[in-house]
Design a protein around this motif. Structure first.
Motif, PDB file in Angstrom:
ATOM      1  N   THR A  53      50.660  16.817  32.631  1.00 51.66           N
ATOM      2  CA  THR A  53      50.025  16.139  33.363  1.00 51.66           C
ATOM      3  C   THR A  53      50.639  14.397  33.658  1.00 51.66           C
ATOM      4  OG1 THR A  53      47.836  16.518  33.124  1.00 51.66           O
ATOM      5  CG2 THR A  53      47.497  14.614  33.480  1.00 51.66           C
ATOM      6  N   MET A  54      51.248  14.261  32.486  1.00 51.28           N
ATOM      7  CA  MET A  54      51.773  12.714  32.229  1.00 51.28           C
ATOM      8  C   MET A  54      52.936  12.887  32.952  1.00 51.28           C
ATOM      9  SD  MET A  54      51.699  12.092  28.392  1.00 51.28           S
ATOM     10  CE  MET A  54      52.911  11.013  28.501  1.00 51.28           C
ATOM     11  N   ARG A  55      53.664  14.640  33.061  1.00 52.61           N
ATOM     12  CA  ARG A  55      54.577  14.228  34.238  1.00 52.61           C
ATOM     13  C   ARG A  55      54.965  14.004  35.690  1.00 52.61           C
ATOM     14  NH1 ARG A  55      59.420  18.376  32.728  1.00 52.61           N
ATOM     15  NH2 ARG A  55      60.640  17.026  33.637  1.00 52.61           N
ATOM     16  N   TRP A  56      53.217  14.429  36.103  1.00 47.99           N
ATOM     17  CA  TRP A  56      52.834  14.417  37.305  1.00 47.99           C
ATOM     18  C   TRP A  56      52.661  13.359  37.810  1.00 47.99           C
ATOM     19  CZ3 TRP A  56      52.273  17.363  41.464  1.00 47.99           C
ATOM     20  CH2 TRP A  56      52.818  19.004  42.071  1.00 47.99           C
ATOM     21  N   ASP A  57      52.050  13.231  36.786  1.00 46.30           N
ATOM     22  CA  ASP A  57      51.573  11.047  36.396  1.00 46.30           C
ATOM     23  C   ASP A  57      52.396  10.259  37.143  1.00 46.30           C
ATOM     24  OD1 ASP A  57      48.609  11.852  36.475  1.00 46.30           O
ATOM     25  OD2 ASP A  57      48.588  11.497  34.117  1.00 46.30           O
ATOM     26  N   LYS A  58      53.410  10.640  36.259  1.00 47.09           N
ATOM     27  CA  LYS A  58      55.271  10.024  36.534  1.00 47.09           C
ATOM     28  C   LYS A  58      55.265   9.655  38.034  1.00 47.09           C
ATOM     29  CE  LYS A  58      59.506   8.543  34.665  1.00 47.09           C
ATOM     30  NZ  LYS A  58      60.568   9.365  33.718  1.00 47.09           N
ATOM     31  N   MET A  59      55.420  11.718  38.088  1.00 46.95           N
ATOM     32  CA  MET A  59      55.847  11.188  39.683  1.00 46.95           C
ATOM     33  C   MET A  59      55.065  10.662  40.692  1.00 46.95           C
ATOM     34  SD  MET A  59      57.209  15.312  41.495  1.00 46.95           S
ATOM     35  CE  MET A  59      55.701  15.970  41.060  1.00 46.95           C
ATOM     36  N   MET A  60      53.542  10.518  40.079  1.00 48.84           N
ATOM     37  CA  MET A  60      52.615  10.784  41.891  1.00 48.84           C
ATOM     38  C   MET A  60      52.058   8.587  41.695  1.00 48.84           C
ATOM     39  SD  MET A  60      52.372  13.257  43.117  1.00 48.84           S
ATOM     40  CE  MET A  60      51.365  12.892  44.148  1.00 48.84           C
ATOM     41  N   LYS A  61      52.816   8.576  40.570  1.00 53.17           N
ATOM     42  CA  LYS A  61      53.197   7.051  40.878  1.00 53.17           C
ATOM     43  C   LYS A  61      50.858   6.799  39.978  1.00 53.17           C
ATOM     44  CE  LYS A  61      56.129   5.320  43.188  1.00 53.17           C
ATOM     45  NZ  LYS A  61      57.082   4.924  44.161  1.00 53.17           N
ATOM     46  N   ASN A  62      50.707   7.545  38.749  1.00 55.03           N
ATOM     47  CA  ASN A  62      49.889   7.130  38.281  1.00 55.03           C
ATOM     48  C   ASN A  62      48.556   7.757  39.767  1.00 55.03           C
ATOM     49  OD1 ASN A  62      49.958   7.147  35.563  1.00 55.03           O
ATOM     50  ND2 ASN A  62      50.252   5.332  36.095  1.00 55.03           N
TER      51      ASN A  62
END
Length: 217
Positions: A53-62
């Motif tokens: 989820t943290m990696r997705w948050d980074k890619m999706m700019k939170n």
């Protein structure tokens, strides 16, 4: 150990340990469900989910990034699992459904307002399967205030009117219902269903089921 909890709609739900007897998508867990094993697995897997989820948050700019396109990194991330919070947007973008919806503003509403020549047969077929769709799911059996059967009916009716060569084929109800449970938006679910059946899996859900029969050969 069984307890009583209150869900988001204010209704009481039974729990066993820390788990509700109803899963996050509304499916009631069976009497033979192994709560202890599942709780152990969930506690061990939680760190993996948090990392992803943290990696997705980074890619999706939170969550501020509202569009995503196909690419090597996105493909790798999707294969490892899309967090539920991003799943509707990612599905809509990568499938092409978002573009279709954007190019056909108000079409969904018009399909629901305007009848067609095969409406009587179409409506009868849809209504026949409506109550059979996931009867063990609280969102489709009137056990929750948020009954999704009307939304499911609307989606199937609109698709049948838009694609009269298909109309309604048994099995489409389950596909549409699963999309609706995840996406939680009626119009977006319609466009995802249309994209899936017309572009990604053409000729699978038709009266002749040509592609499906070919798979079995």
């Amino acid at each position: 150990m069984q307890n009583t909890a209150v869900n988001m709609n204010g209704k009481n739900t039974s729990t066993v340990g820390k788990l509700s007897k109803v899963d996050p998508h509304g499916f009631e867990r069976g009497d033979d469900f192994d709560y202890a094993t599942y709780e152990q697995f969930e506690s061990e897997y939680l760190t993996v989910l948090a990392h992803r989820t943290m990696r997705w948050d980074k890619m999706m700019k939170n969550g501020t990034k509202m569009k995503i396109t196909d690419g090597g990194a996105v493909k790798r991330f999707c294969r490892k699992g899309i967090p539920s919070s991003y799943r509707p947007m990612v599905w809509m973008n990568l499938s092409g459904a978002q573009e279709k919806m954007g190019n056909s503003l108000d079409l969904y509403e018009k399909l629901l307002e305007t009848g067609c020549s095969n409406d009587l047969e179409l409506i009868e077929l849809i209504k026949t399967d409506l109550d059979r769709t996931f009867p063990d799911n609280v969102y489709f059996n009137s056990k929750m205030g948020d009954d999704k059967r009307q939304s499911l009916y609307n989606i199937l009716l609109a698709y049948g009117r838009r694609s009269p060569e298909v109309g309604y084929c048994q099995g489409i109800n389950y596909v549409a219902a699963l999309i609706l449970l995840v996406v939680k938006d009626e119009e977006k679910s319609f466009w995802l269903l249309s994209t899936l059946l017309d572009d990604i899996l053409p000729h699978y859900y038709t009266k002749s089921m040509v592609s499906l029969r070919a798979e079995f050969k």
